[in-house]
Design a protein around this motif. Structure first.
Motif, PDB file in Angstrom:
ATOM      1  N   ALA A   1     -43.958  17.730 -14.581  1.00 43.97           N
ATOM      2  CA  ALA A   1     -43.287  18.075 -15.839  1.00 43.97           C
ATOM      3  C   ALA A   1     -43.783  17.224 -16.995  1.00 43.97           C
ATOM      4  O   ALA A   1     -43.259  17.319 -18.102  1.00 43.97           O
ATOM      5  CB  ALA A   1     -41.777  17.903 -15.691  1.00 43.97           C
ATOM      6  N   HIS A   2     -44.796  16.411 -16.736  1.00 44.41           N
ATOM      7  CA  HIS A   2     -45.309  15.486 -17.751  1.00 44.41           C
ATOM      8  C   HIS A   2     -46.814  15.637 -17.920  1.00 44.41           C
ATOM      9  O   HIS A   2     -47.547  14.659 -18.056  1.00 44.41           O
ATOM     10  CB  HIS A   2     -44.949  14.049 -17.374  1.00 44.41           C
ATOM     11  N   GLY A   3     -47.273  16.886 -17.880  1.00 40.20           N
ATOM     12  CA  GLY A   3     -48.662  17.172 -18.220  1.00 40.20           C
ATOM     13  C   GLY A   3     -49.642  17.248 -17.075  1.00 40.20           C
ATOM     14  O   GLY A   3     -50.833  17.474 -17.308  1.00 40.20           O
ATOM     15  N   ARG A   4     -49.180  17.093 -15.837  1.00 43.44           N
ATOM     16  CA  ARG A   4     -50.120  17.086 -14.714  1.00 43.44           C
ATOM     17  C   ARG A   4     -50.091  18.372 -13.876  1.00 43.44           C
ATOM     18  O   ARG A   4     -50.823  18.473 -12.889  1.00 43.44           O
ATOM     19  CB  ARG A   4     -49.845  15.878 -13.808  1.00 43.44           C
ATOM     20  N   LEU A   5     -49.263  19.327 -14.250  1.00 48.05           N
ATOM     21  CA  LEU A   5     -49.232  20.581 -13.506  1.00 48.05           C
ATOM     22  C   LEU A   5     -50.573  21.292 -13.649  1.00 48.05           C
ATOM     23  O   LEU A   5     -51.080  21.486 -14.751  1.00 48.05           O
ATOM     24  CB  LEU A   5     -48.107  21.474 -14.026  1.00 48.05           C
ATOM     25  N   GLY A   6     -51.158  21.675 -12.528  1.00 49.83           N
ATOM     26  CA  GLY A   6     -52.469  22.322 -12.528  1.00 49.83           C
ATOM     27  C   GLY A   6     -53.601  21.396 -12.171  1.00 49.83           C
ATOM     28  O   GLY A   6     -54.704  21.857 -11.857  1.00 49.83           O
TER      29      GLY A   6
END
Length: 238
Positions: free
Chosen positions: A51-56
């Motif tokens: 949820a802090h930019g690391r999804l994917g």
């Protein structure tokens, strides 16, 4: 240690660390955190930063110790000197907080683990785990290049198998432990697992509102009982 400890903080009062389930993405936890923030400084941990930019981004296979050691470092960063934290984890997060309790009990005031799916602990655990894994076969089945594109993809590819194979260690004395399951989960595998773990680990058993997703479906009632469980110490059985 340069690793980022992704988390959100709201409220004031004693520190309450929340470790979400699935792949640790805190989706939907806003209403629960808002209710708990009336009495606690709520620290919601996002172990993989989804949820802090690391999804994917690529994710390695996870172990409960990866999450519990990160939670321990996070507590060291946010706890005022001399204070202890309350800790709540649900589903795979429940397994992580049991591991945290076994490894680092010194800064913990109380732990509640809600429906941790570590079904291998059961006398028929191998069979029950195989059935549990079979329930997820084909539910999303992302190709290797896309397995980190969604929280469910990360969970299926890198969390489900190692976490369900985990056997929690008995905690040291001195920290109140409660195992929890939802009223709507009666007769189901994870309700049985929570009851079994309460007896095996020397904790108490508490029945919470809803089912496995009671944190999302009944945030007001769930938060109220969780607050009572921590602050009163009355880990009453259902």
């Amino acid at each position: 240690m340069t690793e980022s400890l992704h988390h959100d903080v709201t409220g004031s009062g004693p520190v309450l660390l929340i470790v979400p389930g699935g792949a640790g993405h805190p989706m939907g936890f806003g209403p629960l955190a808002e209710r708990l923030a009336r009495r606690f400084t709520v620290v919601t941990y996002d172990p993989l930063g989804l949820a802090h930019g690391r999804l994917g981004l690529p994710v390695p296979d996870q172990r409960p110790a990866d999450w519990s050691e990160g939670a321990h470092r996070l507590l060291r960063a946010v706890l005022p000197p001399g204070e202890r934290a309350y800790v709540f984890g649900t589903s795979s997060g429940g397994i992580a907080v049991l591991d945290l309790l076994a490894r680092h009990p010194g800064r913990l005031a109380g732990v509640v683990a809600h429906e941790p799916p570590c079904v291998t602990v059961l006398p028929d655990g191998a069979e029950r785990r195989a059935e549990l894994l079979a329930q997820f076969d084909g539910t999303e089945g992302p190709p290797a290049e896309g397995e980190s594109a969604t929280p469910m993809g990360v969970f299926l590819a890198h969390v489900l198998r190692p976490f369900t194979d985990h056997v929690p260690s008995a905690p040291a004395a001195g920290v109140r432990l409660a195992l929890a399951a939802g009223a709507d989960s009666r007769g189901q595998l994870l309700y049985r697992t929570a009851e079994f773990l309460a007896d095996r680990l020397g904790g108490s058993f508490v029945e919470f509102p809803g089912g496995h997703l009671g944190t999302l479906d009944h945030p007001e009632e769930f938060a109220g009982l969780l607050t009572e469980t921590f602050l009163s110490g009355a880990h009453t059985s259902a």
